[in-house]
Design a protein around this motif. Structure first.
Motif, PDB file in Angstrom:
ATOM      1  N   TRP A   1       0.794  -1.224   0.000  1.00  0.00           N
ATOM      2  CA  TRP A   1       0.000   0.000   0.000  1.00  0.00           C
ATOM      3  C   TRP A   1       0.831   1.280   0.000  1.00  0.00           C
ATOM      4  N   TYR A   2       2.047   1.220   0.570  1.00  0.00           N
ATOM      5  CA  TYR A   2       2.825   2.451   0.751  1.00  0.00           C
ATOM      6  C   TYR A   2       3.932   2.565  -0.280  1.00  0.00           C
ATOM      7  N   LEU A   3       4.259   3.815  -0.637  1.00  0.00           N
ATOM      8  CA  LEU A   3       5.407   4.076  -1.492  1.00  0.00           C
ATOM      9  C   LEU A   3       6.696   3.913  -0.692  1.00  0.00           C
ATOM     10  N   ARG A   4       7.809   3.802  -1.392  1.00  0.00           N
ATOM     11  CA  ARG A   4       9.081   3.567  -0.714  1.00  0.00           C
ATOM     12  C   ARG A   4       9.403   4.690   0.272  1.00  0.00           C
ATOM     13  N   GLU A   5       9.084   5.927  -0.106  1.00  0.00           N
ATOM     14  CA  GLU A   5       9.379   7.059   0.770  1.00  0.00           C
ATOM     15  C   GLU A   5       8.526   7.051   2.034  1.00  0.00           C
ATOM     16  N   GLU A   6       7.425   6.329   2.015  1.00  0.00           N
ATOM     17  CA  GLU A   6       6.496   6.322   3.140  1.00  0.00           C
ATOM     18  C   GLU A   6       6.687   5.130   4.069  1.00  0.00           C
ATOM     19  N   MET A   7       7.491   4.172   3.663  1.00  0.00           N
ATOM     20  CA  MET A   7       7.577   2.917   4.406  1.00  0.00           C
ATOM     21  C   MET A   7       8.483   2.981   5.621  1.00  0.00           C
ATOM     22  N   GLY A   8       9.563   3.775   5.564  1.00  0.00           N
ATOM     23  CA  GLY A   8      10.587   3.738   6.602  1.00  0.00           C
ATOM     24  C   GLY A   8      10.042   3.959   8.000  1.00  0.00           C
ATOM     25  N   VAL A   9       9.329   5.064   8.197  1.00  0.00           N
ATOM     26  CA  VAL A   9       8.841   5.394   9.529  1.00  0.00           C
ATOM     27  C   VAL A   9       7.766   4.411   9.983  1.00  0.00           C
ATOM     28  N   ARG A  10       7.018   3.878   9.036  1.00  0.00           N
ATOM     29  CA  ARG A  10       5.951   2.928   9.402  1.00  0.00           C
ATOM     30  C   ARG A  10       6.510   1.554   9.762  1.00  0.00           C
ATOM     31  N   VAL A  11       7.514   1.109   9.029  1.00  0.00           N
ATOM     32  CA  VAL A  11       8.156  -0.171   9.378  1.00  0.00           C
ATOM     33  C   VAL A  11       8.864  -0.059  10.723  1.00  0.00           C
ATOM     34  N   ALA A  12       9.465   1.109  11.000  1.00  0.00           N
ATOM     35  CA  ALA A  12      10.118   1.319  12.296  1.00  0.00           C
ATOM     36  C   ALA A  12       9.103   1.218  13.426  1.00  0.00           C
ATOM     37  N   LEU A  13       7.933   1.823  13.232  1.00  0.00           N
ATOM     38  CA  LEU A  13       6.879   1.745  14.250  1.00  0.00           C
ATOM     39  C   LEU A  13       6.443   0.310  14.459  1.00  0.00           C
ATOM     40  N   PHE A  14       6.311  -0.439  13.369  1.00  0.00           N
ATOM     41  CA  PHE A  14       5.937  -1.846  13.458  1.00  0.00           C
ATOM     42  C   PHE A  14       7.005  -2.648  14.201  1.00  0.00           C
ATOM     43  N   ASN A  15       8.277  -2.331  13.950  1.00  0.00           N
ATOM     44  CA  ASN A  15       9.366  -3.093  14.568  1.00  0.00           C
ATOM     45  C   ASN A  15       9.488  -2.859  16.068  1.00  0.00           C
ATOM     46  N   ILE A  16       9.183  -1.648  16.549  1.00  0.00           N
ATOM     47  CA  ILE A  16       9.338  -1.404  17.982  1.00  0.00           C
ATOM     48  C   ILE A  16       8.180  -1.973  18.785  1.00  0.00           C
ATOM     49  N   SER A  17       7.092  -2.354  18.119  1.00  0.00           N
ATOM     50  CA  SER A  17       5.961  -2.929  18.860  1.00  0.00           C
ATOM     51  C   SER A  17       6.326  -4.289  19.453  1.00  0.00           C
ATOM     52  N   GLY A  18       7.262  -5.012  18.801  1.00  0.00           N
ATOM     53  CA  GLY A  18       7.699  -6.297  19.344  1.00  0.00           C
ATOM     54  C   GLY A  18       8.428  -6.158  20.670  1.00  0.00           C
ATOM     55  N   PRO A  19       9.504  -5.344  20.735  1.00  0.00           N
ATOM     56  CA  PRO A  19      10.171  -5.130  22.025  1.00  0.00           C
ATOM     57  C   PRO A  19       9.245  -4.562  23.098  1.00  0.00           C
ATOM     58  N   LEU A  20       8.266  -3.746  22.695  1.00  0.00           N
ATOM     59  CA  LEU A  20       7.303  -3.245  23.677  1.00  0.00           C
ATOM     60  C   LEU A  20       6.519  -4.395  24.304  1.00  0.00           C
ATOM     61  N   GLY A  21       6.162  -5.377  23.467  1.00  0.00           N
ATOM     62  CA  GLY A  21       5.485  -6.554  24.002  1.00  0.00           C
ATOM     63  C   GLY A  21       6.357  -7.335  24.951  1.00  0.00           C
ATOM     64  N   GLY A  22       7.657  -7.451  24.621  1.00  0.00           N
ATOM     65  CA  GLY A  22       8.588  -8.129  25.508  1.00  0.00           C
ATOM     66  C   GLY A  22       8.742  -7.411  26.832  1.00  0.00           C
ATOM     67  N   MET A  23       8.796  -6.065  26.782  1.00  0.00           N
ATOM     68  CA  MET A  23       8.868  -5.287  28.017  1.00  0.00           C
ATOM     69  C   MET A  23       7.627  -5.497  28.870  1.00  0.00           C
ATOM     70  N   PHE A  24       6.475  -5.386  28.225  1.00  0.00           N
ATOM     71  CA  PHE A  24       5.216  -5.476  28.949  1.00  0.00           C
ATOM     72  C   PHE A  24       5.029  -6.844  29.578  1.00  0.00           C
ATOM     73  N   SER A  25       5.612  -7.875  28.950  1.00  0.00           N
ATOM     74  CA  SER A  25       5.495  -9.231  29.492  1.00  0.00           C
ATOM     75  C   SER A  25       6.079  -9.316  30.890  1.00  0.00           C
ATOM     76  N   GLY A  26       7.267  -8.696  31.076  1.00  0.00           N
ATOM     77  CA  GLY A  26       7.884  -8.716  32.404  1.00  0.00           C
ATOM     78  C   GLY A  26       7.042  -7.997  33.436  1.00  0.00           C
ATOM     79  N   TYR A  27       6.539  -6.809  33.089  1.00  0.00           N
ATOM     80  CA  TYR A  27       5.707  -6.052  34.025  1.00  0.00           C
ATOM     81  C   TYR A  27       4.390  -6.770  34.297  1.00  0.00           C
ATOM     82  N   LEU A  28       3.849  -7.410  33.252  1.00  0.00           N
ATOM     83  CA  LEU A  28       2.585  -8.117  33.413  1.00  0.00           C
ATOM     84  C   LEU A  28       2.750  -9.324  34.329  1.00  0.00           C
ATOM     85  N   GLN A  29       3.869 -10.043  34.182  1.00  0.00           N
ATOM     86  CA  GLN A  29       4.106 -11.192  35.061  1.00  0.00           C
ATOM     87  C   GLN A  29       4.271 -10.745  36.506  1.00  0.00           C
ATOM     88  N   THR A  30       4.956  -9.636  36.717  1.00  0.00           N
ATOM     89  CA  THR A  30       5.106  -9.112  38.077  1.00  0.00           C
ATOM     90  C   THR A  30       3.750  -8.777  38.674  1.00  0.00           C
TER      91      THR A  30
END
Length: 506
Positions: A169-198
């Motif tokens: 859906w996105y042009l090459r110029e539009e993908m960078g910031v969106r892929v970065a946002l998608f990529n940081i959602s994974g580590p956020l889930g990993g962080m939240f897992s520790g807090y959620l278990q606590t």
């Protein structure tokens, strides 16, 4: 297709054509969500797509990393004792997951081409949640093996499907910031897992007769299912196969296809032929980027499960259950920050080499500290924390690989898919031997292996940089450009289109 028509097609859209900006000027511009020249109609359409694709994609990545991280958090929070786990059982559970993931990768890719993605991804999300819920009721190692096997099968289409839709859906110029946002959602889930278990261990331990680690999987299930429902309602298919909905009109779908055509993307669903595979395998990018991804998967491992096991088993300091779950979130936080900063820098400047080099050097330093071992507790924690920066290599390496072969869509597709697949193959079994659970907290063999792979990664990053500069200077990469219709166009006929990229190497 003639030269004139190709040039006209590539230059139909109006791009910024002012004086060349310096690297510092580009960095000072700030984050640009919409590229220069975006019309009001495009912004409205892109806003809708961002809400539909990125919200579901980020929530899906978040929930999967959350659920995967919950296995280690549950292990160090009582599951090991309750289910009488020992030896390398935790590593074997991870291996079963990856074995299933890899076994179903080809059938999953086939499914994506035969069934609408807007139905496949949310359905797999629902099944993922059900399998996570099943982990809460496991009473033996065998039960966990079954749940982990089906979890691996359910995740097969998630990453590739989401990246495919973003790229559709996105042009090459539009993908960078969106892929970065998608990529940081994974580590956020990993962080939240520790807090959620606590939180679950503290507040739900023993509630209704269930241990705190079981409640963690139940809560993860309750988070995952709403993500799937959002996907069923809003997630789109590729532009040329999407029908109008209450939130996306036919005019907006036509506009999306027109934008892609003006950029030269005419056949998104083209199938890759055997001759294209052999052509890609004759060039250096496939080998170097795939090998680099394998090294990346190994380098970033010791900041995950080994760190949690160190906190649980070390005798130098007695860490509480809360600390054992919370401290491993620090490397993930570092990964998020470095991913955002590095992605911003590399997208603005086009420099993928510098972020990759810094990340690999720091990871080698962390592995060296842990291998030396006879340091203060603070130094060990520092090494584990800093190793989180290696996780930020994900978007840097993927973007770099795409940049090197950006004129060759078949090569780009094969290289990025091979990076993900082959890297996971080694991640499935290598940690069993390099980081055996009984060796916790001092994984001498694992830290030695991580140091070696980190040094190799540093050298590989430098070699890729030199090879890319060689190709840019000589024009070798542009001698023949395969367009989407399969026609081969000589470099001399389209030289003006990529002259700016060639100048980067000067």
């Amino acid at each position: 297709m003639g030269t004139d028509s190709l040039v006209q097609e590539k230059t139909t859209r109006t791009f910024y054509n002012g004086p060349e900006k310096t690297k510092w000027q580009k960095l000072k511009e700030g984050v640009q969500w919409y590229r220069p020249g975006t019309t009001t109609a495009e912004k409205k359409m892109l806003f809708k797509l961002d809400c539909a694709i990125l919200v579901f994609g980020c929530l899906s990545s978040f929930s999967k990393t959350l659920d995967n991280g919950s296995l280690t958090n549950a292990y160090v929070s009582g599951m090991q004792k309750d289910l009488n786990l020992g030896g390398n059982d935790l590593n074997y559970l991870t291996a079963v997951y990856y074995a299933s993931y890899l076994s179903f990768m080809i059938p999953g890719s086939f499914l994506l081409t035969r069934v609408p993605i807007q139905r496949v991804l949310p359905t797999m999300e629902i099944l993922w949640g059900v399998c996570t819920f099943g982990c809460a009721w496991a009473h033996s190692l065998r039960d966990l093996y079954v749940c982990r096997f089906f979890l691996g099968a359910c995740e097969t289409v998630a990453f590739t499907g989401l990246i495919y839709v973003i790229g559709s859906w996105y042009l090459r110029e539009e993908m960078g910031v969106r892929v970065a946002l998608f990529n940081i959602s994974g580590p956020l889930g990993g962080m939240f897992s520790g807090y959620l278990q606590t939180a679950t261990y503290t507040r739900l331990q023993g509630r209704h007769g269930l241990e705190g680690w079981r409640w963690l999987f139940i809560v993860c299930f309750c988070i995952t299912v709403p993500c799937a429902l959002i996907g069923f309602i809003f997630f789109p298919n590729s532009p040329n196969n999407t029908k109008p909905t209450f939130w996306l009109s036919q005019e907006e779908i036509d506009l999306a296809n027109k934008r892609l055509q003006e950029e030269g993307i005419r056949n998104i669903d083209k199938k890759i032929k055997w001759k294209e595979l052999t052509r890609v395998l004759k060039d250096w990018p496939w080998y170097f980027f795939v090998f680099g991804w394998c090294l990346y998967d190994q380098n970033q491992y010791f900041s995950t499960t080994p760190f949690s096991l160190y906190l649980k088993n070390t005798k130098s300091v007695k860490y509480t259950i809360a600390q054992v779950n919370n401290y491993p979130t620090v490397p993930k936080a570092i990964s998020i920050v470095t991913t955002v900063i590095g992605s911003y820098y590399s997208d603005k400047t086009g420099d993928r080499f510098t972020p990759c080099l810094i990340a690999t050097v720091l990871n080698a330093l962390a592995a060296a500290i842990l291998l030396g071992w006879n340091v203060s507790e603070g130094a060990r924690l520092f090494a584990f924390f800093v190793s989180g920066i290696s996780s930020s290599m994900n978007p840097f390496q993927m973007s770099w690989a795409s940049d090197v072969v950006k004129e060759d869509p078949e090569a780009r597709s094969l290289i990025t898919a091979s990076m993900n697949c082959i890297g996971q193959v080694f991640l499935a079994w290598v940690p069993i031997f390099t980081f055996p659970i009984p060796q916790a907290p001092r994984f001498r063999r694992g830290f030695t292996f991580s140091l070696i792979t980190s040094i190799l990664h540093v050298l590989l990053v430098i070699v890729i940089f030199l090879l890319e500069r060689r190709d840019l200077r000589s024009g070798r990469r542009f001698k023949k450009i395969a367009d989407y219709s399969g026609q081969v166009v000589e470099r001399e006929s389209v030289e003006e289109l990529d002259e700016s990229r060639k100048e980067k190497a000067v």
